[in-house]
Scaffold this motif. Structure first.
Motif: not given
Length: 161
Positions: A67-68, A58-59, A96-100, A102-105
């Motif tokens: 990623x997109x 994530x960093x 951090x991974x989980x949040x990423x 979720x944020x980017x689905x």
């Protein structure tokens, strides 16, 4: 000076060719993946599919940048025998991974490599992003270090589906 530069260029070219040869066509390592939601997969269970294994964090700016496109490729090819496995490197905090994700689905398989075993099996991956494209027989088609050339990757995926 010119001879020295030419010799250095020659050595670099030989090293690149040897490096690519070592990975292209060799079997992907036998590993087990566990996704954030508890699903499991293994090298063996993925045979019969073209698989993109992406080591990321994530960093990592390059990882976030690509990623997109990885998500688009997954959506484009998932129903055609293609699988994406995103392996978060061991130094990336799980929250951090989980949040990423979720944020980017992210719609594909995201695994944590908490103890670094998966990265070690793939050649002790230290740099992110590092990505492997694997054919239906479980052999490495190509290894990318850094942001991938997505035009090339798409072409390779289409050739191997």
């Amino acid at each position: 000076m010119k001879k020295g530069l030419l010799a250095l260029l020659g050595v670099a070219l030989v090293a690149v060719v040897a490096y690519m040869t070592l990975f292209a066509g060799s079997p992907a390592p036998q590993v087990n993946y566990t996704s954030l939601n508890g699903q499991s997969a293994s090298t063996e269970s993925l045979k019969g599919k073209v698989v993109l294994v992406n080591f990321w964090a994530t960093s990592c700016p390059g990882c976030v940048e690509e990623m997109p496109e990885i998500k688009k490729m997954h959506q484009e090819f998932a129903g055609k025998g293609y699988e994406t496995i995103a392996v978060a490197l061991s130094y990336d905090p799980p929250n951090y991974v989980k949040s990423f994700v979720e944020k980017y689905q992210l719609p594909f398989f995201v695994a944590l490599d908490g103890n670094g075993e998966i990265a070690k099996a793939f050649g002790d991956i230290q740099l992110a992003p590092t990505t492997f494209l694997i054919d239906k027989q479980g052999k490495i088609i190509k290894r990318y270090v850094g942001v991938m050339d997505f035009k090339e990757v798409r072409k390779l995926v289409q050739q191997h589906l």
